[in-house]
Every structure is written in structure tokens, then in C-alpha cells.
Design a protein around this motif. Structure first.
Motif, short mmCIF file in Angstrom:
data_model
loop_
_atom_site.label_atom_id
_atom_site.label_comp_id
_atom_site.label_asym_id
_atom_site.label_seq_id
_atom_site.Cartn_x
_atom_site.Cartn_y
_atom_site.Cartn_z
N ALA A 35 -4.66 -11.87 1.60
CA ALA A 35 -3.92 -12.55 0.54
C ALA A 35 -4.21 -14.05 0.54
CB ALA A 35 -2.42 -12.30 0.70
N SER A 36 -4.32 -14.63 1.73
CA SER A 36 -4.64 -16.06 1.83
C SER A 36 -6.03 -16.35 1.29
CB SER A 36 -4.54 -16.53 3.28
OG SER A 36 -3.21 -16.51 3.72
N ALA A 37 -6.98 -15.48 1.60
CA ALA A 37 -8.35 -15.66 1.12
C ALA A 37 -8.40 -15.57 -0.41
CB ALA A 37 -9.29 -14.64 1.74
N ILE A 38 -7.68 -14.62 -0.96
CA ILE A 38 -7.64 -14.47 -2.42
C ILE A 38 -7.01 -15.71 -3.06
CG2 ILE A 38 -6.56 -13.18 -4.31
CD1 ILE A 38 -6.96 -10.65 -2.49
N GLU A 39 -5.92 -16.19 -2.49
CA GLU A 39 -5.26 -17.38 -3.04
C GLU A 39 -6.17 -18.60 -2.92
OE1 GLU A 39 -2.67 -19.53 -5.15
OE2 GLU A 39 -2.64 -17.37 -4.88
N HIS A 40 -6.89 -18.72 -1.82
CA HIS A 40 -7.83 -19.82 -1.62
C HIS A 40 -8.89 -19.81 -2.73
CE1 HIS A 40 -10.29 -22.56 0.97
NE2 HIS A 40 -11.28 -21.97 0.30
N GLU A 41 -9.43 -18.65 -3.02
CA GLU A 41 -10.45 -18.54 -4.08
C GLU A 41 -9.85 -18.80 -5.45
OE1 GLU A 41 -13.63 -18.58 -3.43
OE2 GLU A 41 -13.06 -18.54 -1.32
N ARG A 42 -8.59 -18.48 -5.64
CA ARG A 42 -7.92 -18.79 -6.91
C ARG A 42 -7.83 -20.30 -7.12
NH1 ARG A 42 -3.45 -14.13 -6.64
NH2 ARG A 42 -4.69 -12.54 -7.68
N VAL A 43 -7.61 -21.03 -6.02
CA VAL A 43 -7.59 -22.49 -6.13
C VAL A 43 -8.95 -22.98 -6.64
CG1 VAL A 43 -7.42 -24.67 -4.85
CG2 VAL A 43 -5.81 -22.81 -4.36
N HIS A 44 -10.04 -22.42 -6.12
CA HIS A 44 -11.37 -22.82 -6.59
C HIS A 44 -11.56 -22.46 -8.06
CE1 HIS A 44 -12.48 -24.14 -2.69
NE2 HIS A 44 -12.70 -22.94 -2.17
N MET A 45 -11.05 -21.33 -8.48
CA MET A 45 -11.15 -20.96 -9.89
C MET A 45 -10.40 -21.98 -10.76
SD MET A 45 -10.82 -16.81 -9.55
CE MET A 45 -10.45 -16.59 -11.26
N GLU A 46 -9.24 -22.41 -10.30
CA GLU A 46 -8.47 -23.42 -11.02
C GLU A 46 -9.23 -24.75 -11.05
OE1 GLU A 46 -4.47 -25.87 -10.00
OE2 GLU A 46 -4.30 -23.69 -9.84
N GLN A 47 -9.85 -25.13 -9.93
CA GLN A 47 -10.64 -26.36 -9.89
C GLN A 47 -11.78 -26.30 -10.91
OE1 GLN A 47 -11.61 -26.01 -5.71
NE2 GLN A 47 -10.13 -27.58 -5.12
N MET A 48 -12.40 -25.14 -11.04
CA MET A 48 -13.49 -24.98 -12.00
C MET A 48 -12.97 -25.05 -13.43
SD MET A 48 -16.10 -22.27 -10.23
CE MET A 48 -15.03 -21.31 -9.20
N LYS A 49 -11.84 -24.41 -13.71
CA LYS A 49 -11.26 -24.46 -15.05
C LYS A 49 -10.90 -25.88 -15.45
CE LYS A 49 -8.47 -21.07 -16.67
NZ LYS A 49 -7.30 -20.14 -16.67
N GLN A 50 -10.48 -26.68 -14.47
CA GLN A 50 -10.09 -28.07 -14.73
C GLN A 50 -11.29 -29.00 -14.87
OE1 GLN A 50 -7.70 -28.74 -11.23
NE2 GLN A 50 -5.82 -28.05 -12.23
N GLY A 51 -12.49 -28.49 -14.59
CA GLY A 51 -13.68 -29.31 -14.67
C GLY A 51 -13.92 -30.17 -13.44
N LYS A 52 -13.24 -29.86 -12.35
CA LYS A 52 -13.39 -30.64 -11.12
C LYS A 52 -14.50 -30.10 -10.22
CE LYS A 52 -9.46 -31.47 -9.02
NZ LYS A 52 -8.08 -31.30 -8.51
N LEU A 53 -14.79 -28.82 -10.29
CA LEU A 53 -15.73 -28.16 -9.38
C LEU A 53 -16.70 -27.31 -10.17
CD1 LEU A 53 -16.48 -27.31 -6.41
CD2 LEU A 53 -14.82 -25.46 -6.67
N SER A 54 -17.98 -27.43 -9.82
CA SER A 54 -18.99 -26.53 -10.37
C SER A 54 -20.09 -26.38 -9.33
CB SER A 54 -19.57 -27.06 -11.69
OG SER A 54 -20.23 -28.29 -11.49
N TYR A 55 -20.86 -25.33 -9.48
CA TYR A 55 -21.93 -25.12 -8.52
C TYR A 55 -23.04 -24.28 -9.13
CZ TYR A 55 -19.99 -20.46 -7.70
OH TYR A 55 -19.53 -19.17 -7.87
N ASP A 56 -24.20 -24.37 -8.50
CA ASP A 56 -25.32 -23.49 -8.82
C ASP A 56 -25.95 -23.08 -7.49
OD1 ASP A 56 -27.04 -25.60 -8.02
OD2 ASP A 56 -27.30 -26.29 -10.07
#
Length: 71
Positions: A9-30
Motif C-alpha cells: 500500500a505504501s509503494a502504491i501511494e508513493h507512485e500515486r504521488v509521482h503521478m500527481e507530480q506529473m499531472k502538475q507539470g513538476k515531474l517528467s521523464y524519458d
């Protein structure tokens, strides 16, 4: 068994934070880089994936995710 479920559950929530960061335009990667902007109006900093320790808590996007998720 409860510890395993909590870890998952912690790992899933951690990845959700990254998804939120990407939606906000703060994080991207290739395949080669990770780009981080602390705020959407701040300049972007580009990190080479070849030279960084992926998942390291000292990376700014990871620090934010780890601080927001219970372990």
C-alpha cells in the motif's frame, strides 16, 4: 502478512504521488533523463538517469513522495 500489505500500500501511494507530480507539470521523464520543477513556474532541472541512483531519497521528487507516504 499485514506488513506485506502495508508495504504494498505504501509503494502504491508513493507512485500515486509521482503521478500527481506529473499531472502538475513538476515531474517528467524519458529513457535518458528525469526533469524536475519544484514549482510549475521554476526553471527545470534535468537529471541524467545514467548517473543517478533511481529511487534515492535525496532526489527532490523522491523526497517529496517519501515525506508524504507513511512507511
Amino acid at each position: 502478512m499485514a506488513a506485506r500489505g502495508t508495504k504494498k500500500a505504501s509503494a502504491i501511494e508513493h507512485e500515486r504521488v509521482h503521478m500527481e507530480q506529473m499531472k502538475q507539470g513538476k515531474l517528467s521523464y524519458d529513457n535518458d533523463t528525469v526533469t524536475w520543477k519544484p514549482t510549475t513556474s521554476s526553471p527545470a532541472k534535468v537529471y541524467s538517469r545514467a548517473t543517478m541512483a533511481e529511487g534515492a531519497e535525496n532526489l527532490p521528487w523522491e523526497s517529496e513522495a517519501y515525506s508524504r507516504v507513511k512507511r
